[in-house]
Design a protein around this motif. Structure first.
Motif, mmCIF file in Angstrom:
data_model
loop_
_atom_site.group_PDB
_atom_site.id
_atom_site.type_symbol
_atom_site.label_atom_id
_atom_site.label_comp_id
_atom_site.label_asym_id
_atom_site.label_seq_id
_atom_site.Cartn_x
_atom_site.Cartn_y
_atom_site.Cartn_z
ATOM 1 N N VAL A 59 0.855 -1.180 0.000
ATOM 2 C CA VAL A 59 0.000 0.000 0.000
ATOM 3 C C VAL A 59 0.895 1.235 0.000
ATOM 4 N N SER A 60 0.388 2.295 -0.570
ATOM 5 C CA SER A 60 1.121 3.550 -0.621
ATOM 6 C C SER A 60 0.377 4.589 0.210
ATOM 7 N N ALA A 61 1.115 5.308 1.034
ATOM 8 C CA ALA A 61 0.540 6.371 1.846
ATOM 9 C C ALA A 61 0.939 7.719 1.253
ATOM 10 N N ALA A 62 -0.022 8.636 1.207
ATOM 11 C CA ALA A 62 0.236 9.972 0.689
ATOM 12 C C ALA A 62 -0.488 10.988 1.565
ATOM 13 N N THR A 63 0.171 12.085 1.844
ATOM 14 C CA THR A 63 -0.456 13.147 2.628
ATOM 15 C C THR A 63 -1.678 13.667 1.878
ATOM 16 N N GLY A 64 -2.790 13.752 2.597
ATOM 17 C CA GLY A 64 -4.004 14.303 2.029
ATOM 18 C C GLY A 64 -4.884 13.325 1.291
ATOM 19 N N ILE A 65 -4.393 12.107 1.029
ATOM 20 C CA ILE A 65 -5.182 11.119 0.297
ATOM 21 C C ILE A 65 -5.184 9.830 1.109
ATOM 22 N N PRO A 66 -6.250 9.573 1.878
ATOM 23 C CA PRO A 66 -6.250 8.367 2.708
ATOM 24 C C PRO A 66 -6.281 7.102 1.844
ATOM 25 N N ALA A 67 -5.494 6.113 2.239
ATOM 26 C CA ALA A 67 -5.573 4.790 1.635
ATOM 27 C C ALA A 67 -6.640 4.048 2.430
ATOM 28 N N ASP A 68 -7.846 3.920 1.865
ATOM 29 C CA ASP A 68 -8.991 3.306 2.547
ATOM 30 C C ASP A 68 -9.259 1.967 1.883
ATOM 31 N N LEU A 69 -8.939 0.884 2.571
ATOM 32 C CA LEU A 69 -8.910 -0.448 1.983
ATOM 33 C C LEU A 69 -10.049 -1.337 2.457
ATOM 34 N N ILE A 70 -10.496 -2.217 1.598
ATOM 35 C CA ILE A 70 -11.410 -3.304 1.956
ATOM 36 C C ILE A 70 -10.632 -4.574 1.654
ATOM 37 N N ILE A 71 -10.303 -5.324 2.705
ATOM 38 C CA ILE A 71 -9.474 -6.522 2.556
ATOM 39 C C ILE A 71 -10.304 -7.736 2.890
ATOM 40 N N GLN A 72 -10.514 -8.591 1.914
ATOM 41 C CA GLN A 72 -11.264 -9.817 2.144
ATOM 42 C C GLN A 72 -10.315 -10.967 2.372
ATOM 43 N N ILE A 73 -10.591 -11.754 3.397
ATOM 44 C CA ILE A 73 -9.752 -12.900 3.702
ATOM 45 C C ILE A 73 -10.571 -14.177 3.659
#
Length: 107
Positions: A93-107
């Protein structure tokens, strides 16, 4: 959990100044259908590890009762490791200021 257009993900970002933060967050779901709609039961008390770009341990948090987690991380490349009963899953995953990394992870 089945939705009708709303996207489940990490906790609410209300009150967080995203101009100064980089956020990696999301929700862990189990037993979902691969039909394009996030399905499945939230995985409470899973553990999510955050590894830096060199694979070094940085932090770990448990998911809440809704299967959600959040990290405040420096901008850049990260690896998430999802640990739940019977499951170990890694993703980049990549993190950037101002842009949340909002994930849906299915296991």
């Amino acid at each position: 959990m089945r939705t009708c257009g709303a996207t489940p993900g990490g906790p609410s970002l209300d009150g967080i100044d995203l101009t100064k933060q980089s956020v990696i967050q999301g929700v862990i779901l189990r037993d979902g259908d691969a039909d394009g709609v996030p399905n499945g039961a939230p995985v409470a008390n899973a553990h999510i590890r955050l590894l830096d770009s060199h694979g070094e341990f940085t932090a770990e948090v448990p998911t809440n009762t809704d299967g959600q987690f959040r990290f405040f991380a420096a901008p850049g490349a990260w690896t998430l490791v999802v640990l739940a009963p019977g499951v170990r899953k890694e993703l980049s995953v990549s993190a950037a200021t101002g842009i949340p990394a909002d994930l849906i992870i299915q296991i």
